[in-house]
Design a protein around this motif. Structure first.
Motif, PDB file in Angstrom:
ATOM      1  N   GLU A 378      56.631  25.781  50.818  1.00  0.00           N
ATOM      2  CA  GLU A 378      55.947  26.584  51.834  1.00  0.00           C
ATOM      3  C   GLU A 378      56.650  27.913  52.060  1.00  0.00           C
ATOM      4  OE1 GLU A 378      54.157  26.057  56.339  1.00  0.00           O
ATOM      5  OE2 GLU A 378      55.967  24.958  55.797  1.00  0.00           O
ATOM      6  N   SER A 379      57.994  27.874  52.139  1.00  0.00           N
ATOM      7  CA  SER A 379      58.743  29.106  52.383  1.00  0.00           C
ATOM      8  C   SER A 379      60.150  28.968  51.826  1.00  0.00           C
ATOM      9  CB  SER A 379      58.811  29.410  53.889  1.00  0.00           C
ATOM     10  OG  SER A 379      59.559  28.415  54.573  1.00  0.00           O
ATOM     11  N   LEU A 381      64.061  31.239  52.086  1.00  0.00           N
ATOM     12  CA  LEU A 381      64.769  32.369  52.681  1.00  0.00           C
ATOM     13  C   LEU A 381      66.239  32.288  52.304  1.00  0.00           C
ATOM     14  CD1 LEU A 381      64.897  34.773  54.707  1.00  0.00           C
ATOM     15  CD2 LEU A 381      65.357  33.074  56.492  1.00  0.00           C
ATOM     16  N   MET A 395      64.704  26.402  52.639  1.00  0.00           N
ATOM     17  CA  MET A 395      63.300  26.361  52.256  1.00  0.00           C
ATOM     18  C   MET A 395      62.608  25.185  52.915  1.00  0.00           C
ATOM     19  SD  MET A 395      63.628  25.180  48.282  1.00  0.00           S
ATOM     20  CE  MET A 395      64.701  23.840  47.800  1.00  0.00           C
TER      21      MET A 395
END
Length: 430
Positions: A378-379, A381, A395
């Motif tokens: 999903e994400s 960083l 993440m």
């Protein structure tokens, strides 16, 4: 007014003393509500001469609680010793064999041997009561077994260990790390010298086992509980959770799935606006979900002399008034033996923290590991930029089956640039 209900108490620690004090202080009100007085007629503890701050001079002293359970002039035996076997188990078995009702606060004993003890209680025709074994003063056993008995349970979950909740709350409020806050909790008396039962999830697992049995009508099955503690949670994880809109709580969750009943204990990221996120400090909370009642939440103090003694005395009063129910809501021979679901079948979202060498190609390697294990990210960083040095990467995964998430994390852990075992925390929509 009926004949007195005679009580024998095995164990005069914090809970035992609190129970004696409550019975004495509220004796008149208890007698009115039960239509009979409640009297302590026998006690047993390790040291006869210790000053405990309560008067038990009216009671017969027994050095051996098993002998007391078998021979004392008593209608009810309180087992407040603790431990899953040994003298605690022998005391309860002796009391049931002698046809005496039992009230206990011993979650470990019931989680390990509850089905057999319930069967013995039924054979003797006496109640086995244990409100104090789960969530202290919160009347969750009575709520599930009686107040919500007309519902089909879908899920029951909650914060069941005040020590862990205190540690996680304090870490969030102060930014300090786990071991520092644990030492403080030990100093304040919230954590034991050996905190393993609390911080490794075992205490929560014991309590969850009992809630599962009542909620779903199953024999107790402590061996089926997946348990993971909070030792690996860092202040950075808590900060990241806050930025993502979550708080971290150690939860016990039991739920009905297509694979069977899944029992799991582990840290969770829960939405800040959810019913469980606002429960802080040493408080406990239990949320139930039933087909007719929907969601219900009970919150309160989960430990300590007062709350636990309150639950013990509530059970005593039920016995005194003749209010009884099967130990786990239905007779033992009607408990349903069904499949226990594995944690590998759990479906949810995940937070993963990595420590990696800051160099080109790392994200591509991570993406390849996710692609090969069919996990959707999903994400992601990266915290900081320091070429050639170690940096933190955080993440989140879209909802996926845990077995796939575990495979993905294992693949990521074997990437050369990943220098520490990944930390994974489940994200729950609770």
């Amino acid at each position: 007014m009926g004949a007195p209900l005679r009580i024998a108490i095995a164990g005069l620690g914090t809970v035992g003393v609190g129970t004696v004090q409550l019975l004495q202080e509220h004796a008149e009100a208890i007698a009115v509500r039960c239509r009979r007085p409640v009297e302590v007629t026998a006690v047993s503890a390790r040291d006869r001469h210790r000053n405990r701050g309560c008067d038990v001079s009216m009671a017969t002293w027994y050095d051996d609680p098993v002998v007391m359970a078998r021979e004392a002039e008593a209608d009810v035996v309180l087992e407040l010793i603790g431990g899953s076997d040994g003298v605690a188990r022998a005391t309860v078995e002796a009391a049931l064999s002698a046809g005496r009702a039992v009230v206990t606060a011993n979650k470990a004993l019931l989680a390990e041997h509850g089905t057999d003890l319930a069967r013995a209680a039924e054979a003797a025709g006496v109640p086995l009561a244990y409100e104090a074994a789960v969530a202290g003063g919160i009347p969750i056993v009575k709520a599930l077994r009686e107040g919500l008995a007309g519902n089909r349970a879908r899920r029951v979950y909650g914060i069941l260990n005040g020590t862990c909740n205190y540690i996680l709350t304090t870490m969030e409020e102060t930014g300090r790390e786990f071991h520092d806050v644990l030492e403080e909790a030990q100093h304040l008396g919230y954590a034991e010298a050996d905190p393993s039962f609390d911080v490794d999830g075992i205490d929560t697992g014991h309590k969850l086992t009992l809630l599962t049995s009542i909620a779903f009508g199953r024999p107790v099955d402590f061996g089926a509980v997946f348990m993971e503690g909070i030792r690996h949670v860092t202040a950075m994880d808590i900060q990241q959770a806050d930025e993502l809109g979550y708080r971290i709580k150690l939860l016990g969750v039991a739920e009905e799935t297509e694979h069977g009943i899944l029992q799991r204990v582990h840290p969770c990221m829960v939405p800040k606006q959810g019913p469980i996120a606002s429960v802080d400090g040493v408080f406990n909370a239990v949320v139930t979900e039933g087909d007719y009642v929907g969601r219900a939440k009970l919150e309160g103090r989960g430990a300590g002399a007062g709350p636990t003694a309150s639950a013990v005395v509530a059970d005593i009063m039920d016995v005194a008034a003749g209010r009884t129910a099967p130990t786990f809501g239905v007779p033992v021979d009607r408990l349903e033996t069904g499949p226990a679901a594995s944690i590998d079948t759990h479906v949810g979202a995940y937070y993963v923290r990595l420590m990696v060498l800051d160099r080109p190609g790392v994200f591509a390697d991570i993406a390849t590991a996710l692609r090969d294990t069919q996990v959707s990210m999903e994400s992601i960083l990266q915290r900081g930029h320091n070429p050639g040095e170690v940096v933190q990467v955080v993440m989140t995964f879209h909802p996926t089956v845990e077995a796939a998430a575990t495979r993905a994390i294992d693949r990521i852990a074997h990437i050369d640039a990943v220098v520490e075992p990944p930390c994974m925390i489940r994200i729950e929509d609770l």
